[in-house]
Motif scaffolding. Structure first.
Motif, mmCIF file in Angstrom:
data_model
loop_
_atom_site.group_PDB
_atom_site.id
_atom_site.type_symbol
_atom_site.label_atom_id
_atom_site.label_comp_id
_atom_site.label_asym_id
_atom_site.label_seq_id
_atom_site.Cartn_x
_atom_site.Cartn_y
_atom_site.Cartn_z
ATOM 1 N N GLU A 241 0.828 -1.214 0.000
ATOM 2 C CA GLU A 241 0.000 0.000 0.000
ATOM 3 C C GLU A 241 0.862 1.264 0.000
ATOM 4 O OE1 GLU A 241 -0.410 -2.568 1.998
ATOM 5 O OE2 GLU A 241 -2.444 -3.324 1.623
ATOM 6 N N THR A 242 1.957 1.239 0.755
ATOM 7 C CA THR A 242 2.833 2.421 0.767
ATOM 8 C C THR A 242 3.527 2.592 -0.584
ATOM 9 O OG1 THR A 242 3.187 2.295 3.154
ATOM 10 C CG2 THR A 242 4.876 3.437 1.877
ATOM 11 N N ILE A 243 3.951 1.486 -1.189
ATOM 12 C CA ILE A 243 4.535 1.584 -2.542
ATOM 13 C C ILE A 243 3.502 2.178 -3.504
ATOM 14 C CG2 ILE A 243 5.474 0.253 -4.479
ATOM 15 C CD1 ILE A 243 6.512 -1.776 -2.413
ATOM 16 N N SER A 244 2.264 1.743 -3.393
ATOM 17 C CA SER A 244 1.203 2.275 -4.265
ATOM 18 C C SER A 244 0.981 3.761 -4.020
ATOM 19 C CB SER A 244 -0.100 1.509 -4.021
ATOM 20 O OG SER A 244 0.028 0.155 -4.398
ATOM 21 N N ALA A 245 1.076 4.190 -2.762
ATOM 22 C CA ALA A 245 0.883 5.617 -2.463
ATOM 23 C C ALA A 245 1.986 6.454 -3.102
ATOM 24 C CB ALA A 245 0.866 5.828 -0.945
ATOM 25 N N ILE A 246 3.218 5.945 -3.101
ATOM 26 C CA ILE A 246 4.320 6.666 -3.765
ATOM 27 C C ILE A 246 4.058 6.727 -5.269
ATOM 28 C CG2 ILE A 246 6.797 6.626 -4.259
ATOM 29 C CD1 ILE A 246 7.170 5.169 -1.558
ATOM 30 N N ILE A 247 3.585 5.622 -5.849
ATOM 31 C CA ILE A 247 3.255 5.613 -7.282
ATOM 32 C C ILE A 247 2.163 6.647 -7.577
ATOM 33 C CG2 ILE A 247 2.227 4.233 -9.143
ATOM 34 C CD1 ILE A 247 3.473 1.754 -7.819
ATOM 35 N N ALA A 248 1.140 6.695 -6.717
ATOM 36 C CA ALA A 248 0.029 7.636 -6.939
ATOM 37 C C ALA A 248 0.522 9.080 -6.889
ATOM 38 C CB ALA A 248 -1.065 7.398 -5.896
ATOM 39 N N ASP A 249 1.381 9.392 -5.924
ATOM 40 C CA ASP A 249 1.936 10.755 -5.836
ATOM 41 C C ASP A 249 2.661 11.122 -7.130
ATOM 42 O OD1 ASP A 249 1.049 11.338 -3.286
ATOM 43 O OD2 ASP A 249 2.937 10.797 -2.290
ATOM 44 N N GLU A 250 3.490 10.205 -7.590
ATOM 45 C CA GLU A 250 4.309 10.483 -8.773
ATOM 46 C C GLU A 250 3.434 10.587 -10.025
ATOM 47 O OE1 GLU A 250 7.279 11.314 -8.388
ATOM 48 O OE2 GLU A 250 7.770 11.533 -10.494
ATOM 49 N N ALA A 251 2.440 9.713 -10.128
ATOM 50 C CA ALA A 251 1.542 9.765 -11.283
ATOM 51 C C ALA A 251 0.749 11.073 -11.302
ATOM 52 C CB ALA A 251 0.592 8.570 -11.261
#
Length: 452
Positions: free
Chosen positions: A378-388
């Motif tokens: 979930e934290t990896i996904s949150a970093i992806i979402a920020d960058e996207a």
């Protein structure tokens, strides 16, 4: 005619300042390899790749000898494999094996295109390919994977963002005994481009010719040297002009090699990607350019301003030198591949939040960053979402290449060797975004007016 001084400058750039052609990448369409039988389709893939690119390494080595310019990598990018899987069904790893075998036969070090484009939604074939990525990267040596999860026109597919957090985590776990290298061959994009020659995110887009040569040219050491020769009190507009003129010269070199390679391989020339792509070599660092411009260490206040100026000046110099500048063109900031970034991360000056802000003005995104091994999907996904979101709102390409250091203490490091370099484990925020991530759905595309 070239003047004597220009020839000497080029020789000096190659010998003393690490100027090189970072990659000659052949893009190959595999759409005519589609078949309802996966074994037949894989055979067509192997045959077409080895036929079209059979002389790629030979021609690259010829050009190195004749022009005296190092060509570091010869690589291949193919159509997204999810498109073939839609026709054939079956186990997608069969395609990864065929690509890996073809890459070894030809002698290229990487082949990209184990790819799915799911920015607006996904098909069963794309879901199957994404599920297979960890095993595909663990079982093959030279295959690279990428997934596009968002775009400025479509928004961000948060269901795909959730899945990619899990995929990155599993890719690291399955290669834990090899420095978690699986995750280093996987890129998550927003606004992916179709003609990117750089790995691990290269794939051959639907709008490209059947076969094409794209060139990625680098030269952080050349730019650093040029900036270093300017007086320390030179105004910043003069620094910008110096970078533009240097980028012009670098791009002309790439144009020369690219057109000659395309001619000898009898395929069209595509684009020059004028990217300042660093290596772990001390003289080949983007971070050191920023420090030459006046920062005590990259990551401190002023980093965003200097990087934005550098990125813009490189693009301006590049487009003056070639009518076919494309790909990602700009400044890369991969932490493990840049000696200055590694040093700043080790000292604690360069943190993830600063790197995230830097991606708003560089050419790509969060690249080759080692994160704690216990980081949740979930934290990896949150970093992806920020960058996207940075990419979607600003209509630019952004990407995430994170490597969870599974089994490594939080004060340790991963050492990949070669161009991938090494990096310390970078700490993350401890507060969670799990509830936000688990909502799923799709973030709507942004409004294109009323910009502030």
């Amino acid at each position: 005619m070239f003047e004597h001084q220009e020839i000497l400058e080029t020789v000096q750039m190659i010998q003393d300042q690490d100027l090189d052609i970072r990659t000659i990448t052949m893009g190959i369409s595999l759409t005519d390899c589609a078949d309802s039988d996966i074994e037949a389709s894989c055979k067509k893939v192997y045959d077409k790749v080895t036929t079209k690119a059979g002389r790629l390494v030979e021609v690259g080595e010829q050009l190195e000898r004749e022009y005296g310019i190092p060509i570091v990598n010869k690589r291949i990018a193919v159509s997204p494999i999810s498109q073939l899987l839609a026709a054939s069904g079956g186990d997608p790893i069969r395609y990864a094996e065929a690509l890996d075998k073809a890459a070894k036969t030809i002698g290229v070090n990487y082949i990209g295109g184990y790819t799915a484009l799911v920015h607006k939604g996904s098909s069963p074939a794309e879901d199957a390919l994404i599920d297979s990525i960890p095993e595909a990267l663990a079982q093959t040596e030279r295959v690279c994977a990428s997934v596009n999860i968002g775009s400025t026109r479509a928004g961000i597919n948060m269901d795909a963002v959730i899945e990619m957090g899990q995929v990155i985590r599993k890719a690291a776990e399955l290669t834990q005994d090899r420095q978690c290298v699986g995750a280093s061959k996987l890129v998550v994009f927003c606004n992916a481009v179709e003609d990117n020659p750089f790995m691990a995110g290269a794939f051959h887009g639907a709008g490209e010719p059947d076969c094409v040569i794209n060139v990625g040219v680098s030269g952080p050491g050349v730019v650093r040297s040029a900036v270093g020769q300017a007086p320390k009190d030179a105004p910043i507009n003069e620094i910008s002009e110096i970078i533009k003129k240097t980028a012009f010269k670098i791009t002309r070199t790439g144009q020369l090699i690219g057109t000659e390679a395309a001619k000898r391989l009898n395929v069209p020339f595509g684009i020059v990607d004028i990217s300042l792509a660093p290596t772990p070599a001390a003289g080949d660092s983007v971070a050191y350019i920023l420090e030459e411009m006046g920062l005590e260490e990259v990551g401190t206040h002023g980093t965003i301003a200097t990087l934005g100026l550098l990125n813009d000046a490189v693009k301006k110099g590049g487009v003056m030198a070639s009518s076919h500048v494309g790909g990602l063109s700009g400044a890369f900031i991969p932490v493990s591949e840049d000696a200055g970034m590694i040093a700043a991360a080790e000292s604690g000056t360069l943190k993830l939040n600063t790197l995230t802000a830097m991606t708003a003005v560089c050419s790509v995104g969060l690249d080759m960053i080692v994160i704690p091994g216990e980081t949740s999907p979930e934290t990896i996904s949150a970093i992806i979402a920020d960058e996207a979101m940075i990419g979607m709102i600003n209509s630019k390409t952004t990407a995430v290449r994170l490597i969870p250091a599974v089994g490594v203490p939080d004060d340790g490091e991963l050492n990949f060797g070669g161009l991938f370099g090494k990096a310390p484990v970078m700490p993350l925020e401890t507060k969670k975004a799990d509830t936000f991530i688990r909502r799923g759905g799709r973030i709507p595309a942004p409004i294109q007016s009323l910009k502030n």
